[in-house]
Design a protein around this motif. Structure first.
Motif, PDB file in Angstrom:
ATOM      1  N   GLU A  79     -19.997  47.281   1.163  1.00  0.00           N
ATOM      2  CA  GLU A  79     -20.308  47.938  -0.110  1.00  0.00           C
ATOM      3  C   GLU A  79     -19.645  49.294  -0.257  1.00  0.00           C
ATOM      4  OE1 GLU A  79     -24.220  49.355  -2.708  1.00  0.00           O
ATOM      5  OE2 GLU A  79     -24.461  48.202  -0.854  1.00  0.00           O
ATOM      6  N   ASP A  80     -19.664  50.107   0.794  1.00  0.00           N
ATOM      7  CA  ASP A  80     -19.185  51.477   0.664  1.00  0.00           C
ATOM      8  C   ASP A  80     -17.942  51.765   1.496  1.00  0.00           C
ATOM      9  OD1 ASP A  80     -20.458  51.169   3.055  1.00  0.00           O
ATOM     10  OD2 ASP A  80     -21.590  53.046   2.967  1.00  0.00           O
ATOM     11  N   ARG A  81     -17.301  50.732   2.008  1.00  0.00           N
ATOM     12  CA  ARG A  81     -16.069  50.940   2.786  1.00  0.00           C
ATOM     13  C   ARG A  81     -14.977  49.994   2.299  1.00  0.00           C
ATOM     14  NH1 ARG A  81     -16.863  51.542   9.131  1.00  0.00           N
ATOM     15  NH2 ARG A  81     -17.723  49.439   9.010  1.00  0.00           N
ATOM     16  N   GLY A  82     -13.748  50.478   2.375  1.00  0.00           N
ATOM     17  CA  GLY A  82     -12.612  49.679   1.947  1.00  0.00           C
ATOM     18  C   GLY A  82     -11.879  49.070   3.122  1.00  0.00           C
ATOM     19  N   LEU A  83     -10.668  48.605   2.866  1.00  0.00           N
ATOM     20  CA  LEU A  83      -9.829  48.010   3.901  1.00  0.00           C
ATOM     21  C   LEU A  83      -8.549  48.826   4.055  1.00  0.00           C
ATOM     22  CD1 LEU A  83     -10.137  44.210   2.975  1.00  0.00           C
ATOM     23  CD2 LEU A  83     -11.373  45.453   4.766  1.00  0.00           C
ATOM     24  N   SER A  84      -8.030  48.823   5.268  1.00  0.00           N
ATOM     25  CA  SER A  84      -6.819  49.579   5.558  1.00  0.00           C
ATOM     26  C   SER A  84      -5.855  48.741   6.384  1.00  0.00           C
ATOM     27  CB  SER A  84      -7.165  50.858   6.323  1.00  0.00           C
ATOM     28  OG  SER A  84      -6.000  51.577   6.684  1.00  0.00           O
ATOM     29  N   LEU A  85      -4.572  49.016   6.259  1.00  0.00           N
ATOM     30  CA  LEU A  85      -3.539  48.345   7.054  1.00  0.00           C
ATOM     31  C   LEU A  85      -3.178  49.227   8.241  1.00  0.00           C
ATOM     32  CD1 LEU A  85      -1.588  45.877   7.130  1.00  0.00           C
ATOM     33  CD2 LEU A  85       0.069  47.301   5.908  1.00  0.00           C
ATOM     34  N   ARG A  86      -3.342  48.707   9.449  1.00  0.00           N
ATOM     35  CA  ARG A  86      -3.037  49.476  10.664  1.00  0.00           C
ATOM     36  C   ARG A  86      -1.558  49.393  11.000  1.00  0.00           C
ATOM     37  NH1 ARG A  86      -4.960  47.471  15.229  1.00  0.00           N
ATOM     38  NH2 ARG A  86      -5.129  49.456  16.313  1.00  0.00           N
ATOM     39  N   PHE A  87      -1.015  50.502  11.492  1.00  0.00           N
ATOM     40  CA  PHE A  87       0.387  50.623  11.915  1.00  0.00           C
ATOM     41  C   PHE A  87       1.350  50.114  10.841  1.00  0.00           C
ATOM     42  CE2 PHE A  87      -2.085  49.785  15.904  1.00  0.00           C
ATOM     43  CZ  PHE A  87      -2.085  51.097  16.347  1.00  0.00           C
ATOM     44  N   PRO A  88       1.260  50.657   9.635  1.00  0.00           N
ATOM     45  CA  PRO A  88       2.150  50.196   8.557  1.00  0.00           C
ATOM     46  C   PRO A  88       3.601  50.622   8.800  1.00  0.00           C
ATOM     47  CG  PRO A  88       0.922  52.119   7.843  1.00  0.00           C
ATOM     48  CD  PRO A  88       0.355  51.739   9.182  1.00  0.00           C
ATOM     49  N   ARG A  89       4.510  49.764   8.379  1.00  0.00           N
ATOM     50  CA  ARG A  89       5.936  50.047   8.535  1.00  0.00           C
ATOM     51  C   ARG A  89       6.659  49.652   7.249  1.00  0.00           C
ATOM     52  NH1 ARG A  89       9.637  50.936  12.498  1.00  0.00           N
ATOM     53  NH2 ARG A  89      11.743  50.117  12.177  1.00  0.00           N
ATOM     54  N   PHE A  90       7.451  50.574   6.721  1.00  0.00           N
ATOM     55  CA  PHE A  90       8.206  50.324   5.491  1.00  0.00           C
ATOM     56  C   PHE A  90       9.306  49.288   5.742  1.00  0.00           C
ATOM     57  CE2 PHE A  90      12.095  51.299   3.085  1.00  0.00           C
ATOM     58  CZ  PHE A  90      11.645  51.153   1.786  1.00  0.00           C
ATOM     59  N   ILE A  91       9.429  48.315   4.821  1.00  0.00           N
ATOM     60  CA  ILE A  91      10.471  47.294   4.920  1.00  0.00           C
ATOM     61  C   ILE A  91      11.539  47.503   3.850  1.00  0.00           C
ATOM     62  CG2 ILE A  91      10.970  44.820   4.911  1.00  0.00           C
ATOM     63  CD1 ILE A  91       9.284  45.852   7.295  1.00  0.00           C
ATOM     64  N   ARG A  92      11.116  47.565   2.594  1.00  0.00           N
ATOM     65  CA  ARG A  92      12.084  47.731   1.507  1.00  0.00           C
ATOM     66  C   ARG A  92      11.354  48.063   0.207  1.00  0.00           C
ATOM     67  NH1 ARG A  92      13.630  41.830  -1.038  1.00  0.00           N
ATOM     68  NH2 ARG A  92      11.701  40.756  -0.508  1.00  0.00           N
ATOM     69  N   VAL A  93      12.129  48.557  -0.761  1.00  0.00           N
ATOM     70  CA  VAL A  93      11.612  48.763  -2.109  1.00  0.00           C
ATOM     71  C   VAL A  93      11.721  47.448  -2.867  1.00  0.00           C
ATOM     72  CG1 VAL A  93      11.935  49.992  -4.294  1.00  0.00           C
ATOM     73  CG2 VAL A  93      12.296  51.190  -2.127  1.00  0.00           C
ATOM     74  N   ARG A  94      10.647  47.049  -3.544  1.00  0.00           N
ATOM     75  CA  ARG A  94      10.652  45.821  -4.331  1.00  0.00           C
ATOM     76  C   ARG A  94      11.000  46.156  -5.780  1.00  0.00           C
ATOM     77  NH1 ARG A  94       8.456  41.093  -2.345  1.00  0.00           N
ATOM     78  NH2 ARG A  94       9.509  40.334  -4.226  1.00  0.00           N
ATOM     79  N   ASP A  95      12.291  46.263  -6.060  1.00  0.00           N
ATOM     80  CA  ASP A  95      12.735  46.581  -7.422  1.00  0.00           C
ATOM     81  C   ASP A  95      12.392  45.479  -8.412  1.00  0.00           C
ATOM     82  OD1 ASP A  95      13.849  49.076  -6.861  1.00  0.00           O
ATOM     83  OD2 ASP A  95      15.683  48.162  -6.101  1.00  0.00           O
ATOM     84  N   ASP A  96      12.108  44.272  -7.898  1.00  0.00           N
ATOM     85  CA  ASP A  96      11.830  43.139  -8.782  1.00  0.00           C
ATOM     86  C   ASP A  96      10.377  43.079  -9.227  1.00  0.00           C
ATOM     87  OD1 ASP A  96      11.137  42.641  -6.086  1.00  0.00           O
ATOM     88  OD2 ASP A  96      11.039  40.501  -6.456  1.00  0.00           O
ATOM     89  N   LYS A  97       9.557  44.052  -8.780  1.00  0.00           N
ATOM     90  CA  LYS A  97       8.124  43.988  -9.100  1.00  0.00           C
ATOM     91  C   LYS A  97       7.648  45.257  -9.787  1.00  0.00           C
ATOM     92  CE  LYS A  97       6.086  40.753  -5.806  1.00  0.00           C
ATOM     93  NZ  LYS A  97       4.930  40.564  -4.909  1.00  0.00           N
ATOM     94  N   PRO A  98       6.916  45.126 -10.916  1.00  0.00           N
ATOM     95  CA  PRO A  98       6.225  46.285 -11.487  1.00  0.00           C
ATOM     96  C   PRO A  98       4.955  46.537 -10.694  1.00  0.00           C
ATOM     97  CG  PRO A  98       5.790  44.339 -12.803  1.00  0.00           C
ATOM     98  CD  PRO A  98       6.754  43.912 -11.735  1.00  0.00           C
ATOM     99  N   THR A  99       4.332  47.682 -10.896  1.00  0.00           N
ATOM    100  CA  THR A  99       3.140  48.024 -10.107  1.00  0.00           C
ATOM    101  C   THR A  99       1.994  47.048 -10.328  1.00  0.00           C
ATOM    102  OG1 THR A  99       2.451  49.539 -11.868  1.00  0.00           O
ATOM    103  CG2 THR A  99       3.704  50.485 -10.054  1.00  0.00           C
TER     104      THR A  99
END
Length: 671
Positions: free
Chosen positions: A616-636
């Motif tokens: 209820e009061d906590r969200g989710l997080s991604l551990r050890f995130p690593r950038f791969i690329r910019v997705r120019d084909d996707k809007p937000t």
């Protein structure tokens, strides 16, 4: 239910033209509200007032509420940047360039800057009030300005609007000019509000009187009304998914005054892109077999290219649209040239779904990076250096008939019967058919590995037929149809990517919303970056992780240039739709999507991704995130959703339990 648009104060002075101040007051009210129900009520009642007192203004009002002036496939852009805004604001106030820069540093929003700049201006002659129609027409005039002297012409038109604007009108006219309305209500909210307004429309215009006795009928009519509202919302959403153009839909609504009847006229039209169907991500092949147990399905290579919706009418005119409905016909003249040759005898008009890939002269598919090196403007057949091939996978329309309700097997059969291959230019995606039973699992595994080996991202898995009537009611796949569902992400299409199967971590598409200043070697750059997922239910961005891995020095420099105050992508305060407790040094405007990989997804007391879905009061997080690329084909709006994030977390939990059980079983065998 008790709101009466006939008696709304001040409408007697409208004289058939809705004042822009009415719209601006609603925008101001909605932007200060977080309760979605209240927001929808206000938007719905605003539209009802306009329908009753100024029906000709309902179309421009809908566009202005949608933060747009035309459908995306028309490519009509205002092209308003800091230079034009500064020039116009200096012309209507005593504020110089230095003061404007300080105001922007203070507010981080051009609407607030304009409001502050004009707040001290006093006029001797009261300006003529702006109308909704006048603002909309002026915006179209601005978008139509081209060529030499365009900056001065646009600045003059903007200045004319600002001279007549009063109070909150200034703020929201400028926010509209920069396509950032910041009211927390865009496409989905407008759709629902308009659908609800249509349910009340007949009563509002006096065609069937419920207003007089409505207060006494409220308790008795709540359930009936709720059903009508829901049916109208679903109907209009489906209509807009097939025909995402208010210029067509709104006149039909005003004529029919009934959403269900509008759908009779609204459908697929060649030249108007329908919103594409999307596939659900599945964690692994085993999960896919469980979901599709005892159902026949097709496996297709998932290519690393650009999705394209291809239209051809009876006269042979061609249109190509991207996955977010932008017209890219001029970018691919080589595809336009080959399309007449792919039709078999008797094929006239069609709309098909496919993937555009770069292909060399030997017929080998090239990486997406090669495709992205193609020019985007002023492309001619003799200047093309990166040849492409269309790999078709679906057919939604053929010879003036919609195929959306046919099964995928039927659509695919028509696709292969009515179109012919052209070597290295047009072909069908590589595919195989299977059944969700044990004997086919090895075959599917081999097909998946072959796709990865050929440079693909994985496979798409699609149900071939509608569910059989004999299927047990308890079967999980019972309700899954094999129709084409525009603008939906459903489990009848499953996306299986190598990232999930190989266990290298979740690949998410996240939106940068802020950053901290780097230190040490990264001083002068942004690091780490705050990333968020998208919640389409309330149209917010919920923080998921801070990323500082995977960036090259070159990218750090480019990112600092991209997210800068000069190009309006740096904000001093967070947008109203950002959901996070963190306070980065710099807030970014949400305008990019990044592909991010991580080790696993965990429950977080800090981040707000999918908050309330797992705990209820906590969200989710991604551990050890690593950038791969910019997705120019996707809007937000096409970033990873909070619902998907929660689904991936639950699938991860199931897999971890299974792995623990396997380890315990292995230990017992070893003992």
């Amino acid at each position: 239910m008790v709101f009466d648009p006939q008696q709304f104060p001040g409408t007697g002075q409208w004289h058939g033209r809705a004042p822009y101040s009415f719209l601006a007051s609603v925008f101001s009210m909605v932007s200060s509200i977080s309760a979605r129900t209240v927001m929808l009520n206000i938007m719905c009642n605003m539209l009802r007032v306009i329908i009753v007192h100024s029906p000709q203004d309902i179309l421009p009002a809908i566009w202005l509420c949608s933060n747009a002036i035309a459908p995306s496939f028309e490519g009509l852009e205002l092209g308003i940047g800091p230079q034009i805004l500064s020039k116009a604001l200096r012309g209507v106030s005593s504020v110089n360039q230095t003061k404007l820069r300080k105001l922007y540093e203070r507010y981080g929003d051009w609407g607030d800057v304009a409001f502050a700049a004009k707040a001290s201006v006093r006029t001797i002659v009261k300006p003529k009030p702006l109308t909704v129609r006048e603002v909309f027409q002026t915006l179209h005039a601005i978008a139509g300005v081209k060529g030499k002297g365009g900056v001065d012409t646009k600045a003059g038109l903007v200045r004319r609007l600002l001279l007549s604007a009063v109070g909150e009108e200034v703020r929201f006219i400028v926010r509209t000019l920069v396509a950032h309305l910041r009211i927390g209500a865009v496409r989905t909210t407008v759709l629902i509000a308009l659908a609800r307004a249509c349910v009340f429309m007949q009563s509002d215009v006096g065609q069937w009187p419920i207003s007089g006795d409505l207060v006494r009928q409220v308790d008795d009519s709540k359930d009936v009304l709720a059903t009508k509202l829901k049916q109208a919302e679903n109907g209009l959403k489906e209509c807009f998914a097939q025909c995402p153009d208010w210029n067509l839909i709104v006149p039909w609504l005003m004529e029919c005054k009934d959403v269900s009847r509008v759908f009779e006229r609204c459908g697929i039209t060649v030249g108007v892109p329908l919103r594409p169907m999307l596939g659900q991500i599945t964690r692994d092949l085993t999960d896919m077999f469980i979901k599709l147990k005892d159902r026949d399905f097709a496996c297709e290579y998932k290519y690393d290219g650009q999705r394209a919706q291809i239209h051809m009418d009876n006269q042979g005119r061609v249109k190509l649209f991207s996955r977010h409905l932008e017209d890219m016909t001029d970018k691919y003249p080589d595809i336009v040239e080959v399309l007449p040759r792919i039709r078999s005898e008797g094929t006239t008009s069609f709309i098909m779904d496919g993937e555009i890939v770069a292909m060399n002269s030997e017929g080998e598919i090239q990486p997406f990076q090669t495709l992205s090196n193609r020019a985007r403007k002023n492309v001619t057949l003799d200047t093309i250096v990166v040849p492409v091939c269309v790999l078709a996978f679906d057919l939604m329309y053929l010879n003036n008939e919609s195929l959306l309700q046919l099964s995928f097997r039927e659509r695919r059969t028509l696709l292969k019967e009515r179109f012919v291959r052209v070597k290295h230019r047009f072909d069908f995606v590589k595919s195989m058919d299977a059944t969700g039973i044990t004997t086919d699992q090895d075959k599917v595994q081999a097909f998946f590995k072959a796709s990865i080996g050929s440079g693909g991202e994985g496979i798409m898995v699609k149900l071939l037929d509608h569910p059989p009537k004999s299927l047990e009611p308890s079967a999980r796949a019972k309700g899954l149809l094999s129709t084409y569902e525009p603008d939906k992400r459903v489990e009848s299409w499953l996306k299986v990517k190598k990232d999930y199967v190989e266990g290298v971590g979740d690949s998410l598409d996240l939106v940068p919303i802020g950053a901290w200043y780097g230190s040490g070697r990264k001083a002068g750059w942004y690091s780490p970056i705050l990333l968020a997922c998208y919640n389409p239910e309330n149209e917010t961005l919920e923080s998921v992780c801070k990323c500082m891995s995977g960036f090259s020095d070159k990218f750090y420099k480019e990112m600092k240039d991209y997210y800068s105050e000069e190009n309006l992508r740096v904000l001093n305060t967070p947008r109203h739709d950002y959901v996070t407790d963190l306070q980065p040094n710099v807030w970014f405007d949400a305008c990019q999507v990044w592909e991010i990989k991580g080790a696993d997804i965990t429950v977080s007391p800090v981040h707000k991704g999918a908050i309330g879905r797992i705990e209820e009061d906590r969200g989710l997080s991604l551990r050890f995130p690593r950038f791969i690329r910019v997705r120019d084909d996707k809007p937000t709006e096409e970033a990873t959703t909070s619902e998907l994030l929660a689904t991936l977390y639950l699938q991860q939990q199931v897999r971890e339990v299974a792995e623990e059980e396997n380890e315990e079983e292995q230990e017992e065998q070893d003992d």
